[in-house]
Design a protein around this motif. Structure first.
Motif: not given
Length: 51
Positions: A1, A6-8
């Motif tokens: 991404m 990661e998004w977290y």
């Protein structure tokens, strides 16, 4: 991404910044107040000797 994180990971970074910035501002205010109190005490100490 974004840069392979990661998004977290981004949420963790945002939360850490949201906690650290207010603490730094609070610390800087406390530090400036402490330094001005030290200067005031030093002025009073030397000022009394001249009277």
């Amino acid at each position: 991404m974004f840069s392979g994180m990661e998004w977290y990971g981004w949420i963790f970074i945002i939360v850490a910044i949201a906690i650290v910035i207010p603490l730094k501002v609070k610390f800087m205010k406390w530090w400036n107040q402490r330094e001005s109190e030290k200067k005031d005490k030093q002025k009073e100490k030397w000022g009394d000797a001249d009277d």
